[in-house]
Each structure stands twice: as C-alpha cells, then as structure tokens.
Design an enzyme around this catalytic site. Structure first.
Site, PDB file in Angstrom:
ATOM      1  N   GLY A 112      -3.596 -10.113   8.621  1.00  0.00           N
ATOM      2  CA  GLY A 112      -3.258 -11.495   8.978  1.00  0.00           C
ATOM      3  C   GLY A 112      -2.700 -12.242   7.785  1.00  0.00           C
ATOM      4  O   GLY A 112      -3.023 -11.945   6.630  1.00  0.00           O
TER       5      GLY A 112
ATOM      6  N   LYS B  58      -4.116   3.749   2.200  1.00  0.00           N
ATOM      7  CA  LYS B  58      -5.244   3.010   1.622  1.00  0.00           C
ATOM      8  C   LYS B  58      -6.301   3.954   1.072  1.00  0.00           C
ATOM      9  O   LYS B  58      -6.924   3.660   0.040  1.00  0.00           O
ATOM     10  CB  LYS B  58      -5.822   2.082   2.685  1.00  0.00           C
ATOM     11  CG  LYS B  58      -4.849   0.993   3.110  1.00  0.00           C
ATOM     12  CD  LYS B  58      -5.308   0.249   4.355  1.00  0.00           C
ATOM     13  CE  LYS B  58      -4.298  -0.805   4.781  1.00  0.00           C
ATOM     14  NZ  LYS B  58      -4.667  -1.476   6.044  1.00  0.00           N
TER      15      LYS B  58
ATOM     16  N   LYS C 215       0.816  -1.213   0.000  1.00  0.00           N
ATOM     17  CA  LYS C 215       0.000   0.000   0.000  1.00  0.00           C
ATOM     18  C   LYS C 215       0.850   1.263   0.000  1.00  0.00           C
ATOM     19  O   LYS C 215       0.507   2.250  -0.663  1.00  0.00           O
ATOM     20  CB  LYS C 215      -0.939  -0.005   1.191  1.00  0.00           C
ATOM     21  CG  LYS C 215      -0.230  -0.181   2.513  1.00  0.00           C
ATOM     22  CD  LYS C 215      -1.168  -0.440   3.649  1.00  0.00           C
ATOM     23  CE  LYS C 215      -0.415  -0.808   4.927  1.00  0.00           C
ATOM     24  NZ  LYS C 215       0.125  -2.185   4.869  1.00  0.00           N
TER      25      LYS C 215
ATOM     26  N   VAL D  50      -5.354  -3.175   0.249  1.00  0.00           N
ATOM     27  CA  VAL D  50      -6.389  -2.509   1.047  1.00  0.00           C
ATOM     28  C   VAL D  50      -7.331  -3.551   1.631  1.00  0.00           C
ATOM     29  O   VAL D  50      -7.906  -4.356   0.902  1.00  0.00           O
ATOM     30  CB  VAL D  50      -7.200  -1.504   0.207  1.00  0.00           C
ATOM     31  CG1 VAL D  50      -8.279  -0.839   1.068  1.00  0.00           C
ATOM     32  CG2 VAL D  50      -6.297  -0.448  -0.415  1.00  0.00           C
TER      33      VAL D  50
END
Length: 442
Positions: free
Chosen positions: A311, A205, A105, A132
C-alpha cells in the site's frame, strides 16, 4: 540547519505519498527535517510522462530526465521498480557520492551484491526497508538490532496478495480463481497476478532476508520457488480438519549437512512454497493482505513482526524512515552499517531440505491399501506420523469406490519424499497423488 537535496525516481502509489510528504511548506516536511537535522528539499521527481497531473505534486518538479536529476541530488529515492534503468541510475548516484533509499526488491535480489559493494566503495548509504514487508520494520532489526546475535531461521508471510487469496479459501470456502478475482477487485492483486501467485515476489524478498540474516549474499536464483496455483479447496479443507492452515511462506534457515564420510558443513536454505501451518503458530493468524515475519535467534529467541505489507501510505512510511536516517548520516558525516557477506555460506539445494510433509492420496477403498502405502514410505526411509482416511463421498476428487488418504510424515529430506511420491504413483491401488504440502509448526 544545512540543506539536503532529494531526488525522487517514480511517482506511483508509493512515490506520490513520499512526494506529498516532502512538498514545500508542508508540515510533514518540516517535521521530517527537524528529525533529520537538516532541511530536506525535494529537487525533482522523475516520471515517464510529465503531462499527467499528480495530486499534491508540484508540476515544476516533474522531469523525464532521471539521469540529470540524479546528478543534482544528495539522496536518491528510487521507487520505479524493475532492473533497468534503476540499476544504472543507482550506481551512478553512489558513484557521485549520493546516498540511496530504495524499495526495489527485484533489483536487490538480482544485483544486491553489486549495489552494496558500490555504496561501500563510495562511502555512501544504501537503505531499503521498504523492499520487504512494506511498513513492517524487519530490515533494520536483521541488519542492526540482531547484529550481535546468531539468527537461525526466518519464516515470512511476505506477499499480501497470496495471503489474501489463501485466507479467502480458508475462511469463505472460495475457490482459487474466485479468491484471485476478489483480490483483483479490491486492489490487492494486479490484473496479471503472476509475480504474486507464482511466488516470484516472495522469492525476491526471501533472498534479501537470507542475505541479511546469514551474512551470505543470495540472489533470487538461489531461492527454491513454488507458487499457490496448485493449492486446491480440498487442500484447504484437509488442513482445516488437521487444525492447520495453508500459507505461502518464505523460509530461510541455517542447516547442517553430513557427507558420506561423516563430515559436517553449515549452509543456507532459502525457499518459497505453500506450507501446512499449525493454527497454534503465531504466523497462522495473519489474515487478509497483511504480512508477518517470524525470526528465531539464539539469544533473542522468537520474535514476531506484523503489519501492513503493501500500500502507498504504509510503504511510504518505511521509505521516509530510511530517508530521515540517511539525511542524519550526511549531517553527521557518517554512514550506516554495511551489509556484510563475510560468512559466504553455501546455498543448499532443495533436495537437502529436511521438513515434515502432508501427502494426500486418492486410493482404492479396499483392505490392504494402507499397508502397501506404508510399505512405500518405509522403503524410502520416510517415517509416517499420522494417517487420516476419508471414505467414498468425501474423496477429494476420487471416483466411487475410492477414498482420500492423508499422510503426515516425520522429518525427511525433500529427495527422500520425492522418491517416495514416485513410488506411490506406481501402486495399482493409488489413483493419484492429489497434493504434497510441507508442514511447519507443531
């Protein structure tokens, strides 16, 4: 089937999941190859240290020579993060005819225009769903599904760390510091949480979302940014009393300005800051470290995207989806839709933003104070919607004999509100302006 060579740059929490899915002989790799229409071969993994063992990754694939690895690939998956050497490696990749999948990003928010132009010139793909909101499919809908519509506004909870912190403050009554510490214990926040709590991650983002939604290239420098360090337990409690919740939102929207001559012009606003959000709004129920993006379009109406925003496994899911798409395109001899900047709308400054506000004041608890406060608001053209007063003993930090006054305004510009706040601080009856929060939702 043919064979497509894939180079992986980076083997952290996301990269290791991608590498495991592409391991030779794995069922996942066979399934991905079948979906893509070509044999996907992982030809190398660029890392800083080849001596450190990585579970599920063949040590023979590890290399520290990322530049040489890029030259051997048909598709380059970049997960190292940062601006350099990622930018140079990806430019070299597309110049050599390779397609690119990235979750970077920061790089896209700083050099997206350059990277997209290079990929267009080379006739290769540049995909970045993982950049994003992790596993949430939001890039593709903005880039493709809504290509025939006119997006008016995008609101996003796009940083899981800050959402977790604010949720802890709301549901458990935690202080900001204890909520951050809890996020660090659970692995939701880095040891240095600056990029998250100061809004840098969300701002990057926001720039990407605005670029796609409004066909106007934006960088992170175009995004007004405020973090959540200033959000207090009193702000959260006051929000709860008002049937609202405090969230860090990325807001990108079309806006029309009118000059002194009455001429109108359309522009783009991009901002990241804490907001007071009505609990009736779909985004308000986003809990913990989850992400959510709310899109408002002319034809499609209101759309909600929700899921795990970070994650290893969730983000790897987005990366692998982009990988399958780029491999399909190489098999077909095609490329995906371009990210167009044809609209090139001006980016409006924060002073031009029009929204509602909650202003929380600590004032002297005596007759006539409310009238003097209201006069300041009226003098700067800011209309008051509601006023709530909490007496001595529940003053949001005020001294004995003071009260907490919570004013919610009708829509006004940031410039008018700032002037109003400056005027309030000059009143003898106002001990302090405890906080100012923008208001979204009903």
């Amino acid at each position: 089937m043919g064979r497509v060579r894939v180079a992986l740059l980076g083997c952290g929490s996301v990269g290791s999941q991608v590498a495991a899915a592409l391991a030779e002989g794995s069922a996942a790799r066979a399934e991905l190859s079948a979906r893509a229409g070509a044999e996907i071969e992982l030809v190398g993994v660029a890392v800083r240290d080849t001596g450190r063992p990585r579970e599920g990754v063949d040590p023979a694939l590890l290399t520290t020579d990322a530049a040489a690895l890029v030259r051997r690939a048909d598709v380059v998956v970049e997960l190292v993060g940062g601006l350099e050497p990622a930018r140079t490696l990806l430019l070299d990749a597309v110049a050599a005819g390779a397609s690119v999948v990235t979750g970077n990003k920061a790089l896209l928010a700083a050099h997206g225009r350059e990277l997209h132009a290079a990929a267009d010139a080379a006739g290769t793909d540049l995909y970045f769903e993982a950049a994003v909101a992790g596993a949430i499919p939001i890039i593709r809908p903005l880039r493709e599904s809504l290509a025939g519509d006119r997006v008016q506004r995008v609101l996003g909870i796009v940083n899981g760390t800050t959402n977790f912190v604010l949720d802890e403050m709301d549901t458990r009554g935690a202080s900001f510091d204890s909520a951050v510490a809890r996020a660090q214990e659970l692995g939701f926040a880095e040891a240095n949480p600056t990029a998250d709590v100061d809004g840098w991650d969300a701002a990057a983002k926001a720039a990407i979302l605005a670029t796609l939604a409004f066909h106007t290239p934006l960088t992170i420098d175009d995004v007004h940014r405020e973090g959540i360090r200033g959000v207090s337990a009193d702000d959260v409690a006051s929000a709860r009393e008002a049937g609202a919740v405090v969230k860090l939102l990325a807001v990108v929207e079309r806006s029309t300005t009118v000059d002194d001559a009455g001429n109108t012009a359309e522009g783009v606003q991009a901002r990241v800051h804490p907001v007071l959000l009505s609990r009736d709004h779909p985004l308000a129920s986003t809990r913990g470290a989850f992400n959510a993006v709310f899109v408002e379009a002319e034809g499609a109406g209101e759309l909600m995207f929700y899921g795990q925003g970070a994650g290893g496994r969730p983000t790897a899911s987005a990366v692998l989806g982009d990988l399958v798409t780029t491999v399909r395109h190489r098999v077909d001899g095609s490329v995906g839709p371009r990210v167009l900047g044809h609209a090139d709308l001006p980016v409006l400054p924060i002073d031009a933003v029009r929204t509602r506000y909650q202003v929380r004041l600590v004032v002297a608890d005596r007759p006539g104070v409310l009238a003097s406060v209201a006069q300041v608001f009226a003098g700067h053209g800011v209309s008051i919607e509601t006023v709530r007063q909490r007496p001595d003993g529940d003053t949001g930090g005020g001294a004995p004999g003071s009260a907490s006054l919570v004013v919610v305004t009708h829509t006004a510009t940031d410039a008018a509100l700032a002037a109003c706040v400056a005027g309030l601080t000059e009143l003898d009856a106002v001990a302090s302006v405890a906080s100012v929060l923008r208001v979204e939702g009903n």
